[in-house]
Design a protein around this motif. Structure first.
Motif, short mmCIF file in Angstrom:
data_model
loop_
_atom_site.label_atom_id
_atom_site.label_comp_id
_atom_site.label_asym_id
_atom_site.label_seq_id
_atom_site.Cartn_x
_atom_site.Cartn_y
_atom_site.Cartn_z
N PRO A 131 -2.02 27.17 1.54
CA PRO A 131 -2.67 26.63 2.73
C PRO A 131 -2.73 27.66 3.87
CG PRO A 131 -1.16 25.02 1.82
CD PRO A 131 -0.94 26.29 1.05
N GLY A 132 -3.89 27.73 4.49
CA GLY A 132 -4.07 28.61 5.62
C GLY A 132 -4.45 30.03 5.28
N HIS A 133 -4.59 30.35 3.99
CA HIS A 133 -4.94 31.71 3.60
C HIS A 133 -6.43 31.81 3.28
CE1 HIS A 133 -1.06 33.85 3.48
NE2 HIS A 133 -0.59 32.63 3.41
N PRO A 134 -7.05 32.94 3.64
CA PRO A 134 -8.52 33.06 3.56
C PRO A 134 -9.00 33.76 2.29
CG PRO A 134 -7.66 34.86 4.87
CD PRO A 134 -6.45 34.05 4.42
N ALA A 135 -10.29 33.61 2.05
CA ALA A 135 -10.97 34.29 0.96
C ALA A 135 -12.43 34.43 1.33
CB ALA A 135 -10.82 33.52 -0.35
N VAL A 136 -13.13 35.32 0.61
CA VAL A 136 -14.58 35.45 0.74
C VAL A 136 -15.18 35.19 -0.63
CG1 VAL A 136 -16.50 37.02 1.20
CG2 VAL A 136 -14.47 37.07 2.66
N LEU A 137 -16.19 34.33 -0.67
CA LEU A 137 -16.86 33.97 -1.91
C LEU A 137 -18.37 34.11 -1.73
CD1 LEU A 137 -14.56 31.51 -1.19
CD2 LEU A 137 -14.98 31.06 -3.61
N VAL A 138 -19.07 34.11 -2.85
CA VAL A 138 -20.53 34.09 -2.81
C VAL A 138 -21.02 33.01 -3.75
CG1 VAL A 138 -20.73 35.89 -4.59
CG2 VAL A 138 -22.65 35.45 -3.04
N ALA A 139 -21.98 32.21 -3.28
CA ALA A 139 -22.68 31.28 -4.16
C ALA A 139 -23.76 32.06 -4.90
CB ALA A 139 -23.30 30.15 -3.35
N VAL A 140 -23.92 31.80 -6.18
CA VAL A 140 -24.85 32.58 -7.01
C VAL A 140 -25.98 31.69 -7.52
CG1 VAL A 140 -23.09 34.25 -7.67
CG2 VAL A 140 -23.45 32.22 -9.09
N ASP A 141 -27.06 32.36 -7.93
CA ASP A 141 -28.29 31.63 -8.23
C ASP A 141 -28.38 31.13 -9.68
OD1 ASP A 141 -28.59 34.15 -9.29
OD2 ASP A 141 -30.61 34.49 -8.49
N ARG A 142 -27.28 30.67 -10.20
CA ARG A 142 -27.28 29.83 -11.40
C ARG A 142 -26.62 28.52 -10.99
NH1 ARG A 142 -26.42 33.16 -17.03
NH2 ARG A 142 -27.76 34.94 -16.52
N CYS A 143 -27.18 27.42 -11.46
CA CYS A 143 -26.84 26.12 -10.87
C CYS A 143 -26.50 25.06 -11.91
CB CYS A 143 -28.01 25.62 -10.01
SG CYS A 143 -28.41 26.66 -8.60
N ILE A 144 -25.87 24.03 -11.41
CA ILE A 144 -25.77 22.73 -12.08
C ILE A 144 -26.87 21.83 -11.51
CG2 ILE A 144 -24.40 20.62 -12.34
CD1 ILE A 144 -23.12 22.70 -13.98
N THR A 145 -27.60 21.16 -12.37
CA THR A 145 -28.62 20.21 -11.93
C THR A 145 -28.20 18.80 -12.33
OG1 THR A 145 -30.40 21.83 -12.17
CG2 THR A 145 -31.05 19.51 -12.12
N VAL A 146 -28.26 17.88 -11.38
CA VAL A 146 -27.96 16.47 -11.62
C VAL A 146 -29.22 15.65 -11.35
CG1 VAL A 146 -26.66 14.45 -10.81
CG2 VAL A 146 -25.49 16.64 -11.14
N ARG A 147 -29.61 14.85 -12.33
CA ARG A 147 -30.73 13.93 -12.15
C ARG A 147 -30.19 12.51 -12.21
NH1 ARG A 147 -32.31 18.12 -15.35
NH2 ARG A 147 -34.09 19.34 -14.57
N LEU A 148 -30.46 11.75 -11.16
CA LEU A 148 -29.95 10.38 -11.03
C LEU A 148 -31.09 9.40 -11.14
CD1 LEU A 148 -27.39 9.01 -8.46
CD2 LEU A 148 -29.58 7.86 -8.79
N THR A 149 -30.91 8.37 -11.98
CA THR A 149 -31.85 7.27 -12.07
C THR A 149 -31.08 5.97 -11.91
OG1 THR A 149 -31.64 7.26 -14.49
CG2 THR A 149 -33.48 8.50 -13.55
N ALA A 150 -31.72 4.99 -11.33
CA ALA A 150 -31.07 3.69 -11.15
C ALA A 150 -30.79 3.06 -12.50
CB ALA A 150 -31.96 2.78 -10.32
N GLY A 151 -29.63 2.39 -12.62
CA GLY A 151 -29.25 1.74 -13.86
C GLY A 151 -29.01 0.25 -13.64
N SER A 152 -28.50 -0.39 -14.68
CA SER A 152 -28.18 -1.82 -14.56
C SER A 152 -27.02 -2.14 -15.50
CB SER A 152 -29.40 -2.69 -14.91
OG SER A 152 -29.80 -2.45 -16.25
N GLN A 153 -26.12 -3.02 -15.07
CA GLN A 153 -25.00 -3.53 -15.85
C GLN A 153 -23.89 -2.51 -16.09
OE1 GLN A 153 -26.72 -5.27 -19.40
NE2 GLN A 153 -27.23 -7.16 -18.30
N MET A 154 -24.21 -1.23 -16.22
CA MET A 154 -23.18 -0.19 -16.32
C MET A 154 -23.82 1.14 -15.95
SD MET A 154 -22.73 0.71 -20.39
CE MET A 154 -22.14 -0.94 -20.75
N GLY A 155 -22.96 2.12 -15.64
CA GLY A 155 -23.43 3.46 -15.35
C GLY A 155 -23.20 4.38 -16.54
N LYS A 156 -23.99 5.42 -16.65
CA LYS A 156 -23.86 6.36 -17.74
C LYS A 156 -23.93 7.79 -17.19
CE LYS A 156 -26.14 3.27 -21.05
NZ LYS A 156 -27.31 3.09 -21.95
N VAL A 157 -23.14 8.67 -17.82
CA VAL A 157 -23.17 10.09 -17.47
C VAL A 157 -23.48 10.87 -18.73
CG1 VAL A 157 -21.92 12.04 -16.50
CG2 VAL A 157 -21.43 9.71 -15.67
#
Length: 374
Positions: free
Chosen positions: A21-47
């Motif tokens: 806790p309290g210690h710093p770092a430097v990071l970079v976000a890179v241009d490869r990604c996770i994509t999440v697509r969400l659609t409405a469901g019914s009765q239960m959720g699915k991943v």
């Protein structure tokens, strides 16, 4: 359909120290990604995700509104859904079911992780998707805090640096909060209360500008490593050495305290020189390689493997500065090469040594559309 994307990340400097806790770092976000697509469901959720094998993970709400899944262990996606559903209930929004389809650019064709923070990226992408689905209007800071809340339920030692990079993009200067205190608070308080609590007072996130005069090159050794297992081996708080900023420097683990002090000084130098003094940046990156080598010897853990050592040595011979990125033990190394030098020689030598250049670039920095409500 709602579609959200969150980038992977790499550590530039400060790994291992930032888990304190309290210690710093430097990071970079890179241009490869996770994509999440969400659609409405019914009765239960699915991943739906290739990581779950052939069928989706299904989930329902029990009588108390808690999320119950058909599989274990508890993972980052279901932990994130649980935190967001708690916040949804606290804000009086009607419950709805939804399906998530998750695709990743952070693995190779065989499903091996590149070490680019896929757990954080999927957490951030799911938070963003549910924020839009329930129309919560969360700020980036609130999304980050929710993402870290979910993360520490699965990986209590996680610093949150990867969550910050995936949330804010670009180059990020990050200082970690006390995650043990965060977990204690989350066990008894509402999500709203946690978001606005003083537990975040030592957590700092600021975006750095482009890295002037230097080019970032990334190589993958082909040997995925477990960050959580490596951090567990390395992180050791001896009696009298709490490992916090300003902690006792004379305890039995003084060498570890010296590592923390060196890492803090290095990050401060790096940030000060970031956009003005490429030569200083190169020197600091080289010093972090030495720091990580020393930490590995101190803990009897191979942070810089043979392949990572070769990656760094080849980069240095080509006029760059290089180091392992993240937990080491495999995965990625980074090199910073001065502008005006042709990187082709280094990339060819990496390939000859069995190291795969990943061709990554910084992901664009994201800006707050509003201030955090609390």
């Amino acid at each position: 359909m709602i579609e959200t994307r969150a980038p992977g990340k790499l550590y530039i400097a400060g790994e291992y120290a930032v888990v304190e806790p309290g210690h710093p770092a430097v990071l970079v976000a890179v241009d490869r990604c996770i994509t999440v697509r969400l659609t409405a469901g019914s009765q239960m959720g699915k991943v739906h995700s290739t990581r779950y094998g052939h069928g989706p993970v299904t989930w329902v709400r029990d009588a108390d509104g808690q999320i119950v899944t058909d599989r274990s262990p508890y993972d980052y996606v279901t932990a994130t859904i649980s935190v967001m559903e708690k916040l949804r209930a606290e804000r009086g929004l009607a419950p709805r079911y939804f399906d998530l389809h998750i695709d990743s650019e952070l693995d190779d064709e065989d499903g091996r992780k590149f070490g680019l923070g896929s757990s954080a990226a999927v957490t951030v992408a799911v938070v963003a998707a549910l924020d839009e689905f329930y129309r919560m209007g969360l700020s980036l800071t609130e999304r980050f805090r929710i993402g870290l809340l979910a993360t520490v339920e699965v990986a209590p030692r996680a610093s949150g640096g990867d969550v910050a990079a995936s949330t804010f993009g670009g180059f990020v200067h990050y200082t970690s909060p006390d995650r043990q205190e965060l977990r204690r608070l989350a066990a008894s308080a509402s999500v709203e209360q946690v978001l606005g609590s003083a537990v975040w007072q030592d957590c700092r996130i600021s975006q750095l500008g482009p890295l002037a005069g230097l080019r970032l090159l990334v190589g993958w050794t082909g040997s995925p490593a477990s960050t959580e297992r490596l951090v567990e081996r390395v992180q050791h708080q001896a009696a009298g050495s709490p490992g916090r900023a300003g902690g006792n420097q004379s305890g039995p683990d003084a060498d570890y305290q010296a590592f923390l002090a060196g890492a803090r000084t290095g990050v401060e130098e790096l940030v000060a020189a970031w956009s003005r003094e490429p030569a200083v940046v190169l020197r600091v990156i080289g010093s972090f390689r030495t720091l990580l080598q020393g930490l590995g010897r101190l803990r009897g853990t191979q942070i810089e493997t043979g392949q990572l050592g070769a990656l760094c040595d080849l980069a240095e011979r080509c006029g760059a500065a290089a180091k392992p990125s993240g937990a080491g033990g495999g995965d990625c190394g980074i090199a910073l090469m001065p502008d005006g030098r042709d990187p082709g020689t280094l990339l060819a030598r990496w390939r000859q040594a069995g190291i795969l250049p990943l061709g990554l670039n910084p992901y664009p920095a994201q800006q707050e559309t509003r201030e955090a409500s609390r």
